[in-house]
Design an enzyme around this catalytic site. Structure first.
Site, mmCIF file in Angstrom:
data_model
loop_
_atom_site.group_PDB
_atom_site.id
_atom_site.type_symbol
_atom_site.label_atom_id
_atom_site.label_comp_id
_atom_site.label_asym_id
_atom_site.label_seq_id
_atom_site.Cartn_x
_atom_site.Cartn_y
_atom_site.Cartn_z
ATOM 1 N N LYS A 78 7.488 2.112 -0.051
ATOM 2 C CA LYS A 78 6.366 2.650 0.723
ATOM 3 C C LYS A 78 6.712 4.072 1.168
ATOM 4 O O LYS A 78 7.848 4.337 1.574
ATOM 5 C CB LYS A 78 6.115 1.748 1.932
ATOM 6 C CG LYS A 78 4.867 2.089 2.734
ATOM 7 C CD LYS A 78 4.685 1.076 3.867
ATOM 8 C CE LYS A 78 3.399 1.288 4.639
ATOM 9 N NZ LYS A 78 3.213 0.307 5.726
ATOM 10 N N SER A 107 1.025 -5.120 7.953
ATOM 11 C CA SER A 107 0.933 -4.202 6.813
ATOM 12 C C SER A 107 1.658 -4.627 5.544
ATOM 13 O O SER A 107 1.383 -4.075 4.487
ATOM 14 C CB SER A 107 1.420 -2.818 7.217
ATOM 15 O OG SER A 107 0.370 -2.140 7.853
ATOM 16 N N SER A 156 -1.311 -1.699 5.661
ATOM 17 C CA SER A 156 -1.233 -0.345 5.165
ATOM 18 C C SER A 156 -0.331 -0.190 3.941
ATOM 19 O O SER A 156 -0.379 0.844 3.281
ATOM 20 C CB SER A 156 -0.718 0.572 6.276
ATOM 21 O OG SER A 156 0.600 0.212 6.637
#
Ligand code: GLN
Length: 478
Positions: free
Chosen positions: A78, A177, A153
């Site tokens: 990420k 997330s 996310s």
């Protein structure tokens, strides 16, 4: 079978036995990425050094050296987790050219285990969001239906795993997330206990809530990644304990509690799938019962108060002086420069800064922030009591099916509501996992399993049991 379809264990075994080379495998993945990225958009940056890294692993193996349990395994990271020499943007204009001079501990540990960083995965700006629509680098699309959101996310992380662009990924989870996109993309995603994984090198959004978490197509892959990254780190003093090792094991007789509140107000088709999941677990020898967690009622308000408070102070460091983008100071005095620079944050980040500053401001601190912390304690106490009679609690990861891109972007409250089932584990600091439960009209549903602090092995056992029995179908056509 193409190499890009392999799981972490299979890749490491194949590379070590020299059935195929790490270089061949990475080459195939890069071709796969080129083919599917125009549809999925899971990556912000592809690591140009991946092939070179693969060659060093192949050489190690030829030379008879140890290549590690994840030898050659391609992982996406990420883009709010620092990677030395590879830019780390947080999907924000503020960090568009930030190239970290060091690796996050989790990245170092993955690489020590032999893994190869294939690229940096898309996210909502600074990990604030549930759809990956709030990214400066465009929306990531759900590989099962590209007109829909992949969740967020860590949407790029989950989508890249689901779309077979890498074997596994690291996301971060402050309020869901990792689990939300895992659920929406039909992959496995885990948020470990607070303190199990180092946050050194994770760009902070909400420190007291977030953890880095692994994402894979199977529970087995999640275990492999977790084993590589878990354990105390001297660079992060919120980490505890030694170096745990998790295994994949059959375990019977687990006591499972289905949380009633998680099923109410949930899309009936999703609720039905979760009730079926409970039957599946029961069929596997679990002792299932319905139970209740009343303080769920305060969870979302408590989460969004604490998270925005922490976000507002974390984001204060972005003044476009120490980090930032090119902007000439000509014609500005300090305040106007600062205001102009900070107006480059996206809508959602701005909303959080404003809300967070408000709940912390002197007249309102007691009314909001303190209350939120009290609700957090209440929730944790109630959960602790429940875990005396249950080993795991289950419910849906998400209360709804993956929705259309653009559907909720203009309504922050509607967007926040989808986090109702995931924020609980973060507020309590407890581990939770999302595993694929099945499909409704071709759209994925995730089953969430939660356990008491540091009971990762228990949820992995339950998740593995369920995975084996449910046998949810594999990968999307792309
Ligand atoms: N959707 C939640 C939020 O926007 C969770 C984010 C996260 O876990 N990083 O705050």
């Amino acid at each position: 079978m193409p190499l890009y379809t392999l799981g972490a264990g299979q890749v490491a075994a194949g590379v070590k036995s020299r059935e195929f080379s790490a270089e061949e495998y990475i080459q195939q993945l890069l071709e796969r990425i080129e083919k599917v990225e125009p549809k999925v958009n899971a990556f912000v940056t592809i690591n140009k050094g991946a092939i070179e890294h693969a060659r060093t692993i192949d050489k190690k193996i030829r030379d008879g050296e140890q290549a590690g349990p994840l030898a050659g395994v391609a992982v996406s990271i990420k883009d709010n987790i620092c990677t030395k020499g590879i830019r780390t943007t947080c999907a924000s204009r503020m960090l568009e050219s930030f190239v970290p001079p060091y690796d996050a501990t989790v990245v170092t540990r993955l690489q020590d285990a032999g893994a190869i960083v294939i690229g940096k995965a898309n996210l909502d700006e600074f990990a604030m969001g549930s759809t990956t629509e709030f990214s400066r680098y465009g929306t990531t699309r759900n590989p099962w239906d590209i007109s829909r959101v992949p969740g967020g996310s860590s949407g790029g992380s989950a989508a890249s795993v689901a779309a077979q662009e890498c074997a596994a990924s690291l996301g971060s989870d402050a309020g869901g997330s990792v689990r939300c996109p895992a659920s929406f993309c039909s992959v496995v995603g885990m948020k470990p206990t607070y303190g199990l994984i180092s946050r050194y090198g994770l760009v902070s959004y909400a420190n007291s809530l977030e953890q880095v978490g692994p994402i894979g197509r199977t529970v087995s892959d999640v275990v492999s990644v977790l084993n590589a990254i878990a354990g105390a780190d001297e660079n992060d003093h919120t980490t505890v304990g030694g170096k745990p090792v998790y295994t994949l094991q059959e375990r019977k007789g687990l006591r499972v509690g289905l949380v009633r509140e998680f099923i109410e107000d949930t899309d009936p088709a999703v609720a039905k799938m979760i009730l079926r999941a409970m039957d599946t677990l029961e069929g596997q020898g679990c002792k299932c019962k319905e139970t209740s967690l009343e303080s769920v009622a305060y969870a979302l308000a408590s989460y969004y108060t604490i998270a925005t408070a922490e976000a507002s102070s974390n984001l204060a460091r972005y003044d476009n002086v120490r980090y930032g983008f090119d902007m000439s100071p000509e014609g500005y005095e300090w305040n106007s420069y600062f205001a102009k620079a900070r107006s480059s944050f996206g809508e959602e980040a701005k909303r959080r800064i404003i809300t967070g500053s408000y709940v912390l401001s002197s007249g309102y601190y007691g009314k909001y922030y303190l209350k939120a912390q009290q609700a957090r304690s209440l929730l944790k106490d109630e959960l602790k009591a429940l875990f005396k009679s249950c080993d795991v609690l289950i419910g849906p990861t998400m209360p709804i099916l993956p929705f259309k891109i653009g559907e909720k972007i203009d309504d922050p409250l509607k967007m926040y509501l989808v986090d109702i089932d995931t924020v609980i584990a973060n507020l309590a600091g407890m581990p939770a996992i999302s595993v694929p439960a099945g499909f409704v009209d071709g759209l994925p549903v995730g089953l969430q399993l939660m356990a008491d602090e540091f009971q990762e092995q228990t949820i992995l056992d339950a998740a593995y049991l369920f995975e084996q029995a449910a046998n949810v179908r594999g990968s999307p056509e792309l």
